[in-house]
Motif scaffolding. Structure first.
Motif, PDB file in Angstrom:
ATOM      1  N   LEU A   1      24.733 -20.217  44.923  1.00  0.00           N
ATOM      2  CA  LEU A   1      24.587 -20.618  43.526  1.00  0.00           C
ATOM      3  C   LEU A   1      24.992 -22.072  43.337  1.00  0.00           C
ATOM      4  O   LEU A   1      24.339 -22.818  42.592  1.00  0.00           O
ATOM      5  CB  LEU A   1      25.429 -19.716  42.618  1.00  0.00           C
ATOM      6  CG  LEU A   1      25.372 -20.035  41.119  1.00  0.00           C
ATOM      7  CD1 LEU A   1      23.938 -20.064  40.608  1.00  0.00           C
ATOM      8  CD2 LEU A   1      26.218 -19.048  40.326  1.00  0.00           C
ATOM      9  N   LEU A   2      26.056 -22.494  44.016  1.00  0.00           N
ATOM     10  CA  LEU A   2      26.481 -23.895  43.936  1.00  0.00           C
ATOM     11  C   LEU A   2      25.352 -24.823  44.364  1.00  0.00           C
ATOM     12  O   LEU A   2      25.075 -25.844  43.703  1.00  0.00           O
ATOM     13  CB  LEU A   2      27.715 -24.119  44.811  1.00  0.00           C
ATOM     14  CG  LEU A   2      28.211 -25.562  44.947  1.00  0.00           C
ATOM     15  CD1 LEU A   2      28.627 -26.132  43.588  1.00  0.00           C
ATOM     16  CD2 LEU A   2      29.375 -25.635  45.939  1.00  0.00           C
ATOM     17  N   ALA A   3      24.684 -24.504  45.473  1.00  0.00           N
ATOM     18  CA  ALA A   3      23.588 -25.344  45.955  1.00  0.00           C
ATOM     19  C   ALA A   3      22.433 -25.368  44.954  1.00  0.00           C
ATOM     20  O   ALA A   3      21.816 -26.422  44.724  1.00  0.00           O
ATOM     21  CB  ALA A   3      23.118 -24.845  47.311  1.00  0.00           C
ATOM     22  N   GLU A   4      22.135 -24.215  44.348  1.00  0.00           N
ATOM     23  CA  GLU A   4      21.076 -24.171  43.335  1.00  0.00           C
ATOM     24  C   GLU A   4      21.424 -25.070  42.147  1.00  0.00           C
ATOM     25  O   GLU A   4      20.564 -25.817  41.643  1.00  0.00           O
ATOM     26  CB  GLU A   4      20.878 -22.728  42.858  1.00  0.00           C
ATOM     27  CG  GLU A   4      20.259 -21.807  43.888  1.00  0.00           C
ATOM     28  CD  GLU A   4      20.243 -20.360  43.424  1.00  0.00           C
ATOM     29  OE1 GLU A   4      20.555 -20.125  42.229  1.00  0.00           O
ATOM     30  OE2 GLU A   4      19.939 -19.466  44.244  1.00  0.00           O
ATOM     31  N   GLN A   5      22.667 -25.002  41.708  1.00  0.00           N
ATOM     32  CA  GLN A   5      23.095 -25.844  40.594  1.00  0.00           C
ATOM     33  C   GLN A   5      23.008 -27.319  40.960  1.00  0.00           C
ATOM     34  O   GLN A   5      22.550 -28.148  40.158  1.00  0.00           O
ATOM     35  CB  GLN A   5      24.537 -25.485  40.205  1.00  0.00           C
ATOM     36  CG  GLN A   5      24.705 -24.090  39.639  1.00  0.00           C
ATOM     37  CD  GLN A   5      26.174 -23.720  39.451  1.00  0.00           C
ATOM     38  OE1 GLN A   5      27.065 -24.276  40.115  1.00  0.00           O
ATOM     39  NE2 GLN A   5      26.446 -22.760  38.575  1.00  0.00           N
ATOM     40  N   ALA A   6      23.455 -27.652  42.159  1.00  0.00           N
ATOM     41  CA  ALA A   6      23.457 -29.042  42.601  1.00  0.00           C
ATOM     42  C   ALA A   6      22.049 -29.599  42.679  1.00  0.00           C
ATOM     43  O   ALA A   6      21.802 -30.761  42.305  1.00  0.00           O
ATOM     44  CB  ALA A   6      24.146 -29.156  43.955  1.00  0.00           C
ATOM     45  N   HIS A   7      21.105 -28.795  43.130  1.00  0.00           N
ATOM     46  CA  HIS A   7      19.713 -29.242  43.172  1.00  0.00           C
ATOM     47  C   HIS A   7      19.174 -29.450  41.757  1.00  0.00           C
ATOM     48  O   HIS A   7      18.519 -30.453  41.470  1.00  0.00           O
ATOM     49  CB  HIS A   7      18.846 -28.217  43.914  1.00  0.00           C
ATOM     50  CG  HIS A   7      18.892 -28.352  45.395  1.00  0.00           C
ATOM     51  ND1 HIS A   7      19.756 -27.625  46.191  1.00  0.00           N
ATOM     52  CD2 HIS A   7      18.171 -29.127  46.245  1.00  0.00           C
ATOM     53  CE1 HIS A   7      19.562 -27.941  47.457  1.00  0.00           C
ATOM     54  NE2 HIS A   7      18.612 -28.855  47.521  1.00  0.00           N
ATOM     55  N   GLU A   8      19.451 -28.485  40.868  1.00  0.00           N
ATOM     56  CA  GLU A   8      18.921 -28.586  39.506  1.00  0.00           C
ATOM     57  C   GLU A   8      19.422 -29.820  38.784  1.00  0.00           C
ATOM     58  O   GLU A   8      18.653 -30.511  38.105  1.00  0.00           O
ATOM     59  CB  GLU A   8      19.300 -27.336  38.697  1.00  0.00           C
ATOM     60  CG  GLU A   8      18.841 -27.414  37.244  1.00  0.00           C
ATOM     61  CD  GLU A   8      19.341 -26.267  36.378  1.00  0.00           C
ATOM     62  OE1 GLU A   8      19.158 -26.327  35.147  1.00  0.00           O
ATOM     63  OE2 GLU A   8      19.923 -25.311  36.936  1.00  0.00           O
ATOM     64  N   PHE A   9      20.729 -30.110  38.944  1.00  0.00           N
ATOM     65  CA  PHE A   9      21.320 -31.223  38.194  1.00  0.00           C
ATOM     66  C   PHE A   9      21.388 -32.519  38.992  1.00  0.00           C
ATOM     67  O   PHE A   9      21.955 -33.505  38.515  1.00  0.00           O
ATOM     68  CB  PHE A   9      22.719 -30.822  37.709  1.00  0.00           C
ATOM     69  CG  PHE A   9      22.702 -29.831  36.585  1.00  0.00           C
ATOM     70  CD1 PHE A   9      22.604 -30.250  35.269  1.00  0.00           C
ATOM     71  CD2 PHE A   9      22.767 -28.467  36.848  1.00  0.00           C
ATOM     72  CE1 PHE A   9      22.570 -29.335  34.229  1.00  0.00           C
ATOM     73  CE2 PHE A   9      22.734 -27.540  35.829  1.00  0.00           C
ATOM     74  CZ  PHE A   9      22.634 -27.970  34.502  1.00  0.00           C
ATOM     75  N   SER A  10      20.825 -32.516  40.183  1.00  0.00           N
ATOM     76  CA  SER A  10      20.825 -33.706  41.046  1.00  0.00           C
ATOM     77  C   SER A  10      22.241 -34.251  41.219  1.00  0.00           C
ATOM     78  O   SER A  10      22.479 -35.466  41.085  1.00  0.00           O
ATOM     79  CB  SER A  10      19.896 -34.789  40.471  1.00  0.00           C
ATOM     80  OG  SER A  10      18.575 -34.305  40.374  1.00  0.00           O
ATOM     81  N   ALA A  11      23.176 -33.361  41.507  1.00  0.00           N
ATOM     82  CA  ALA A  11      24.576 -33.771  41.678  1.00  0.00           C
ATOM     83  C   ALA A  11      24.716 -34.698  42.881  1.00  0.00           C
ATOM     84  O   ALA A  11      24.115 -34.475  43.936  1.00  0.00           O
ATOM     85  CB  ALA A  11      25.456 -32.541  41.856  1.00  0.00           C
TER      86      ALA A  11
END
Length: 379
Positions: free
Chosen positions: A39-49
């Motif tokens: 889930l962390l990786a999905e969030q990071a991709h979505e928000f371009s962290a």
């Protein structure tokens, strides 16, 4: 457009924080989570962290693989959390992790001059004295995310703190409101996790069942708003509509009301002082019809009375009851101790430990370690 760094991004508060970021175009520069690497990786991709940290060091390699198609910096462990707190170019550090792990990143954020939106109770319960002193020295703002502290913060806007007479801290009463100790003797994990009003993580939900959550919030309120424990009153509002209130010297009482949805306090902390559209159900007082209020049962719920006693004593006692509770809740969730044992251990710790002071981060960690060892020797 604001830019934030968020730790605890995969938990209940973290995911709702990202909901607010989506709605209001808030840039997320850094994300960190405990162990939910996918889930962390999905969030990071979505928000371009640009910076992504997994606290569980065993998941570091997996995170690097999942993020290999980006240019994000990947980190792990406590050092990684602290770097997320210290980043340049952020307007706000959002701390939504659970437990003592949240204290050091908060201190690092303050030392770096970053404002903090705080949902981590243990930061102020265990280290309130050193955190608030550091915030004053660095002229850093700490915005509360807890619904009750956010309500108090909102009720204080535009008024003189010198004229504040009393804080009225509300509680839902949890799933066992009105029960006796005899009725709570055989409470199961599933029953304790069934909260009537709020959807939260498991540790916080158990704390709500024991009323430890309200005890921790009582301690937090003392530090956040610089008031004496004698000027904080706890009132049970079963509907969780009145989130808290303040009384001024003229006996006027100002309260903040709303549907029980954490997006309201989260958004207020992120966008302060703006009030923009929020994706929550509007409050209809006529739909509720009646709001009910009660005094808390300090005899049945040992955790709450012990927290009040701990902050009145001061020093390391708040840190100790917090550490004891954390360890006891872990054991209860693992079905190794009964429900009532949590409160018994918290209460017993007050007579077991001698007074000591909290002046440094090491003082906090030493007290916390001693508290946890105390629990393990008792079970």
């Amino acid at each position: 457009m604001k830019t934030i760094s968020l730790i605890g991004s995969t938990g209940s508060i973290g995911t709702q924080t990202l909901d607010v970021c989506r709605k209001h175009n808030i840039k997320v520069k850094a994300l960190a989570a405990k162990s939910n690497v996918k889930l962390l990786a999905e969030q990071a991709h979505e928000f371009s962290a640009e910076y992504v940290c997994i606290y569980d060091e065993d998941k570091y390699r997996e995170l690097k693989i999942l993020m290999s198609d980006t240019g994000a910096e990947i980190a792990c462990g406590m050092d990684g959390l602290c770097k997320a707190a210290e980043l340049d170019g952020i307007d706000l550090f959002v701390n939504s992790v659970v437990g003592m792990v949240g204290l050091l990143p908060t201190l690092k954020a303050v030392e770096a001059g970053n404002d903090v939106a705080l949902a981590n109770k243990e930061t102020l319960v265990a280290g309130g004295a050193i955190v608030m002193k550091a915030a004053r020295d660095k002229n850093v703002n700490i915005y509360p995310i807890d619904s009750e502290h956010s309500a108090i913060f909102q009720c204080l806007q535009g008024n003189s703190r010198k004229q504040l007479r009393k804080i009225i801290l509300t509680a839902s009463g949890g799933p066992f409101f009105g029960k006796t100790k005899a009725e709570l003797r055989n409470v199961t994990v599933e029953q304790a996790l069934d909260h009537p009003n709020w959807s939260m993580g498991s540790k916080i939900t158990i704390d709500s069942a024991t009323l430890m959550n309200k005890g921790l919030e009582f301690i937090e309120a003392k530090w956040l708003f610089d008031v004496s424990p004698d000027n904080i009153e706890i009132v049970v509002n079963r509907e969780s509509v009145l989130h808290s209130a303040v009384e001024y010297d003229d006996h006027s009482v100002i309260a903040q009301l709303g549907t029980p949805d954490m997006k309201i306090p989260i958004q207020y902390a992120l966008l302060y002082p703006q009030r923009l559209e929020c994706d929550v159900k509007p409050l209809s007082l006529t739909d509720y019809g009646t709001l009910t209020f009660y005094k808390p049962d300090l005899e049945t719920f040992d955790c709450l009375s012990s927290c009040i006693e701990a902050i009145k004593r001061g020093g390391a006692y708040p840190c100790i009851v917090n550490g004891v509770n954390e360890e006891a809740v872990r054991l209860f969730l693992e079905r190794k101790i009964p429900f009532l044992k949590i409160g018994e251990l918290v209460k017993e710790s007050l007579s077991h430990f001698k007074p000591s002071e909290i002046n440094t981060y090491s003082d906090v960690t030493d007290a916390d370690k001693a508290a946890r060892e105390f629990v393990l020797r008792r079970v």
